[in-house]
Design an enzyme around this catalytic site. Structure first.
Site, PDB file in Angstrom:
ATOM      1  N   LYS A 177       0.836  -1.201   0.000  1.00  0.00           N
ATOM      2  CA  LYS A 177       0.000   0.000   0.000  1.00  0.00           C
ATOM      3  C   LYS A 177       0.874   1.255   0.000  1.00  0.00           C
ATOM      4  O   LYS A 177       1.887   1.301   0.702  1.00  0.00           O
ATOM      5  CB  LYS A 177      -0.884  -0.025   1.246  1.00  0.00           C
ATOM      6  N   SER A 218      -9.928   1.341   2.814  1.00  0.00           N
ATOM      7  CA  SER A 218      -9.076   2.114   1.952  1.00  0.00           C
ATOM      8  C   SER A 218      -7.981   1.313   1.240  1.00  0.00           C
ATOM      9  O   SER A 218      -7.444   1.792   0.240  1.00  0.00           O
ATOM     10  CB  SER A 218      -8.407   3.226   2.767  1.00  0.00           C
ATOM     11  N   SER A 266     -10.093  -0.770   7.066  1.00  0.00           N
ATOM     12  CA  SER A 266      -9.459  -0.623   5.753  1.00  0.00           C
ATOM     13  C   SER A 266      -8.658  -1.829   5.262  1.00  0.00           C
ATOM     14  O   SER A 266      -8.227  -1.846   4.114  1.00  0.00           O
ATOM     15  CB  SER A 266      -8.538   0.600   5.751  1.00  0.00           C
TER      16      SER A 266
END
Lengths: 485, 95
Positions: free
Chosen positions: A76, A151, A175
């Site tokens: 990420k 997310s 997330s």
């Protein structure tokens, strides 16, 4: 030999260790596939050439004692990577190149892993659908009109599309677990203090945790073992004896007491999710666990509490983006004007909305009514969990109140978007570990997940429960490669 | 309590985010719907509840006052939007 990209992380590790496969072969396979994945928009930064070079370097003198020997990883884009652009999916950090490495990614490289690239996410991890990224939305590999969740949407999409053998996300209110649930993958949010926050672009510091996202539970235990460490650089990192999650993973959950909280049966939840939950209970009973009905009476108040606490912390954390030291700057007539234009043009709409909420609840005259109130309700929510954990070893719930939704479906209604995290947010507020595992499909063949919540620092227990259930569930993710051009 | 346009402008000033009138009206609408939903917390009596400020429940560790990174000025300035090789440069502050 079966196709490289079809092998799970632990299988790849075994094959490298037994010299049946080289790091270069694995890395090339993932690079080739990732190069064809533009339609999914998972990558913000691709470091393929370096990855290939590093895999060759690894193969020349392979250290087979490492836990992730020569295994490529995309992560990420919220983790600072030294010398590699890190944007948090924001315009304000579009050109930011960190001068240091996050502890989590350092742990990966120390274990022998190789960076493939940085993955798209919601801007500053604020979102539940990966639609708030400055670099455009991510598409789920399951269907071309579907969100991957957020997310950590780029991470979930890349994992499900087999662009990386496993990945790392962050979870402030769900997330990791919500996108894992939406994409038929496994995602674990560790106990607050288990994984270092050093070098992770901060969102809400009392809630943020990094964690593994993998294709199965075994991989999840391996990756957690690599990333969880005591870190003096993170003042909230907890120094406890970490188990060898991977080697200690087992399916003996006989006699474990699993709580079923009645408050998680919410209005309007599809019957499929209810049925899945029932099935989960039966599987657990089959494994010798005991089902106990429990109550977490303040569950309904978790989301409004979160939407005070998280924006308040975010508004403080994001005060550093002022156009002076790094990042985007808009020119202004004077210093204040420069700040205001920089932040107005540099942040996206959802981030600005949350900074505004946070600024309001912390402002003079409103602090007690909102922020202090939320901290008190947070205590009640934590007390609920403390109380039930005197009676049960873990809790079983659905991961999300629905399966993945369509792109654009909820992006104009903040509250309806926020409601996505109804089952995951209480876990962050109480600082507990939670894992989402794929458990079935809905009528559209979209994945649905179940969540197992554990006592603080008892990740091994929820991994073992997940491992036992995984075998019974026998979930298969069959997605075609429609996105390959 | 409803949030009016004046309050939105005040918050945006505090947050150092400039908003035009159209944006401010959109924010007014969004913030009101969010805070209406948040108001449900007032159903709970929390008079005798201690606020939870940290999950860790311990005092934070102190670290030794030691310099860990030295001579990184150039590295740091590389990320700045404007500098003169020695310092960050900002619009004139002192007249």
């Amino acid at each position: 030999m079966s196709n490289i990209i079809d092998l799970s992380l632990n299988e790849l590790v075994d094959k490298v260790k037994s010299k049946k496969i080289s790091s270069k072969e694995i890395t090339s396979a993932y690079v080739e596939r990732s190069k064809k994945s533009n339609k999914l928009n998972t990558y913000i930064e691709q470091t393929f050439d370096n990855a290939l070079k590093n895999s060759e370097k690894f193969d020349k003198s392979p250290n087979l004692e490492k836990k992730l020997p020569g295994i490529p990883f995309a992560v990420k884009d919220l983790f600072c990577t030294k010398g590699v652009r890190t944007t948090a999916s924001s315009k304000i950090l579009e050109k930011f190149i960190p001068t240091y490495e996050s502890t989590i990614t350092q742990n990966l490289w120390d274990a022998g892993a190789i960076l493939l690239g940085k993955l798209n996410c919601d801007e500053f991890a604020m979102g539940s659908s990966n639609e708030t990224s400055y670099f455009g939305n991510v598409t789920s590999p399951i269907a071309d009109n579907l969100v991957p969740g957020g997310s950590s949407g780029g991470s979930a999409s890349a994992l499900a599309a087999k662009l990386t053998p496993a990945t790392i996300g962050t979870d402030t209110g769900g997330s990791i677990r919500q996108p894992a649930s939406f994409t038929g993958t496994v995602g674990l949010k560790p106990t607050y203090g288990s994984c270092s926050r050093y070098g992770i672009v901060a969102f809400a510091s009392s809630l943020d945790q990094a964690g593994p996202m993998t294709r199965n539970v075994k991989d999840c235990s391996l990756l957690l073992e690599v990333i969880s460490s005591f870190d003096p650089k993170d003042s909230t990192s907890v120094n406890f004896k970490r188990p060898n999650y991977y080697s200690e993973l087992n399916k003996n959950i006989k006699g474990k007491k699993i709580g079923i909280p009645k408050e998680y049966r919410v209005d309007g939840m599809p019957t499929e999710i209810d049925e899945l939950w029932e099935k989960g209970k039966e599987f657990l009973k089959d494994c010798g666990a005991e089902i106990v009905d429990i109550s977490l009476p303040h569950t309904n108040y978790a989301l409004p509490t979160y939407y005070i606490v998280a924006p308040a912390e975010a508004s403080s954390n994001l005060a550093r983006y002022d156009g002076v030291k790094y990042g985007f700057r808009a020119e202004g007539e004077n210093l204040i004007d420069m700040y205001e234009k920089t932040r107005s043009q540099g942040f996206g709409e959802e981030v600005k909305r949350r900074i505004m909420i946070g600024t309001y609840v912390l402002s003079s005259g409103y602090y007690d009514a909102y922020y202090l109130k939320a901290q008190k309700v947070r205590k009640l929510i934590k007390n609920d969990f403390d109380e039930v954990f005197k009676k049960v070893d873990a809790i079983l719930t659905p991961s999300t109140p629905s399966s993945a939704f369509k792109l654009g479906e909820k992006s104009n209604d903040p509250v309806s978007m926020y409601l996505n995290d109804i089952f995951t947010v209480p876990v962050n507020l109480a600082g507990l570990p939670g894992i989402s595992i794929p458990a079935g499909l809905d009528k559209n063949n979209y994945p649905l997940g179940l969540q197992i919540i554990g006592k603080p620092f008892n990740e091994q227990n929820i991994l073992n429960i997940a491992y036992s259930m995984e075998e019974k569930i026998n979930f298969k993710l069959n997605i075609n490669d429609w996105w390959i051009k | 309590m409803a949030i009016d346009l004046k309050t939105v402008k005040h918050i945006s000033k505090l947050a150092r985010i400039s908003v035009n009138d159209e944006k401010a009206r959109k924010l007014e609408k969004d913030l009101n719907s969010i805070f209406k939903w948040i108001e449900q917390l007032n159903e709970l009596n929390t008079d005798k509840v201690e606020p939870l400020t940290s999950i860790a429940e311990t005092t934070l560790r102190l670290r030794e006052d030691k310099i860990l990174s030295e001579n990184i000025r150039d590295e740091i300035l590389n990320n700045s939007p404007k500098d003169n090789k020695d310092y960050f440069v900002v619009p004139k502050v002192v007249e």
